[in-house]
Design an enzyme around this catalytic site. Structure first.
Site, PDB file in Angstrom:
ATOM      1  N   SER A  70       7.803  10.921 -14.843  1.00 46.17           N
ATOM      2  CA  SER A  70       7.391  11.491 -13.559  1.00 46.17           C
ATOM      3  C   SER A  70       8.490  11.360 -12.501  1.00 46.17           C
ATOM      4  CB  SER A  70       6.128  10.797 -13.045  1.00 46.17           C
ATOM      5  OG  SER A  70       5.093  10.877 -13.997  1.00 46.17           O
TER       6      SER A  70
HETATM    7  N1  SAH Z   1       3.942   7.803 -16.459  1.00 42.56           N
HETATM    8  C1  SAH Z   1       4.761   8.474 -17.423  1.00 42.56           C
HETATM    9  C2  SAH Z   1       4.383   9.937 -17.447  1.00 42.56           C
HETATM   10  C3  SAH Z   1       4.669  10.556 -18.747  1.00 42.56           C
HETATM   11  S1  SAH Z   1       4.101  12.217 -18.879  1.00 42.56           S
HETATM   12  C4  SAH Z   1       6.222   8.322 -17.076  1.00 42.56           C
HETATM   13  O1  SAH Z   1       6.556   8.316 -15.892  1.00 42.56           O
HETATM   14  O2  SAH Z   1       7.037   8.249 -17.983  1.00 42.56           O
HETATM   15  C5  SAH Z   1       2.428  12.014 -19.347  1.00 42.56           C
HETATM   16  C6  SAH Z   1       2.164  11.208 -20.569  1.00 42.56           C
HETATM   17  O3  SAH Z   1       0.760  11.284 -20.816  1.00 42.56           O
HETATM   18  C7  SAH Z   1       2.851  11.712 -21.831  1.00 42.56           C
HETATM   19  O4  SAH Z   1       3.535  10.669 -22.436  1.00 42.56           O
HETATM   20  C8  SAH Z   1       1.693  12.193 -22.694  1.00 42.56           C
HETATM   21  O5  SAH Z   1       1.907  12.020 -24.071  1.00 42.56           O
HETATM   22  C9  SAH Z   1       0.555  11.330 -22.206  1.00 42.56           C
HETATM   23  N2  SAH Z   1      -0.769  11.855 -22.463  1.00 42.56           N
HETATM   24  C10 SAH Z   1      -1.222  13.121 -22.363  1.00 42.56           C
HETATM   25  N3  SAH Z   1      -2.527  13.202 -22.686  1.00 42.56           N
HETATM   26  C11 SAH Z   1      -2.903  11.929 -22.998  1.00 42.56           C
HETATM   27  C12 SAH Z   1      -4.119  11.353 -23.424  1.00 42.56           C
HETATM   28  N4  SAH Z   1      -5.235  12.069 -23.593  1.00 42.56           N
HETATM   29  N5  SAH Z   1      -4.154  10.024 -23.655  1.00 42.56           N
HETATM   30  C13 SAH Z   1      -3.052   9.268 -23.506  1.00 42.56           C
HETATM   31  N6  SAH Z   1      -1.871   9.756 -23.104  1.00 42.56           N
HETATM   32  C14 SAH Z   1      -1.788  11.069 -22.863  1.00 42.56           C
END
Ligand code: SAH
Length: 222
Positions: A70
């Site tokens: 993010s």
């Molecule tokens: N906070 C993280 C954001 C990553 S993007 C950072 O800053 O690195 C969002 C993440 O949510 C991805 O890794 C994706 O795989 C995960 N995601 C999407 N749907 C999900 C779900 N149902 N359960 C768990 N993780 C999920």
């Protein structure tokens, strides 16, 4: 990784991080604790080395599997909103991703529970927590739309991928007084929302601002 790589040099140095913090302040982030933590957390280790020179730009960056770390402004904003009424003990994060947001949270609350549906991302994040000696994070490989019922209820829940609607399971796992920060909507029209569980049966929702997150997907990837 040696100490210098961890601290960062040049484009990943403390000075570069301080400039990012200055920009976050200019964009309206007020919580000094959040700013201090972001100023001291090496975001470059959460990103592939080939992109690490861009770690302190205020932008989302790819982390593989079609996912992104993010944007720093969003991390700061969501954290500040989650923490706005004072310290939290137990926080659930949905979407560990790179682990950067997790690392920021872990420095502010007693215990973070973080779920991720893509196993290889979770494993990389786990290595980063070890490197940074972060020990108050529990990880689970599962569909976080279901929350993490046996560890709840939570004082705070932060979701970093966008569902079309707020999952009822997450509402159920909020403690009374608990705060849920979540992007909601499709790819074109997403809004960041704050949901507070006011009483056992009442929830209060505030729409905060337009955002752009990857979608919350169901199922898991090994
Ligand atoms: N906070 C993280 C954001 C990553 S993007 C950072 O800053 O690195 C969002 C993440 O949510 C991805 O890794 C994706 O795989 C995960 N995601 C999407 N749907 C999900 C779900 N149902 N359960 C768990 N993780 C999920």
């Amino acid at each position: 990784m040696n100490k210098l790589q961890l601290q960062g040099i040049g484009m990943t140095s403390q000075r570069t991080r301080s400039r990012l913090v200055q920009r976050l302040k200019e964009q309206g982030i007020n919580d000094q604790q959040v700013l201090d933590i972001m100023g001291n957390t090496p975001r470059h280790i959460f990103i592939d080395e080939a992109l690490s020179h861009r770690a302190y730009e205020d932008t989302a960056l790819p982390i593989g599997f079609n996912q992104t770390i993010s944007q720093p402004y969003i991390v700061a904003r969501m954290t500040e909103i989650l923490m706005a009424e004072g310290p939290l003990e137990k926080v659930l994060e949905v979407g560990t991703g790179s682990g950067y947001q997790t690392t920021v949270l872990a420095q502010l609350v007693d215990k973070v529970f973080s779920v991720e549906r893509i196993k290889p991302l979770q494993e990389r994040a786990r290595q980063r927590f070890a490197l940074l000696k972060i020990r108050n994070v529990s990880l689970r490989h599962s569909d976080g739309g279901m929350g993490w019922a046996d560890r709840g209820p939570f004082d705070g829940i932060m979701v970093t991928a966008a569902p079309e609607e707020v999952p009822p399971e997450l509402l159920a796992q909020l403690s009374v007084g608990g705060r849920l920060v979540i992007p909601v909507g499709g790819t074109q029209n997403q809004q960041l929302k704050l949901v507070i569980r006011v009483t056992d049966t009442e929830y209060e929702t505030t729409v905060l601002e337009g955002v752009k997150f990857v979608p919350l997907l169901s199922g898991t990837i090994r």
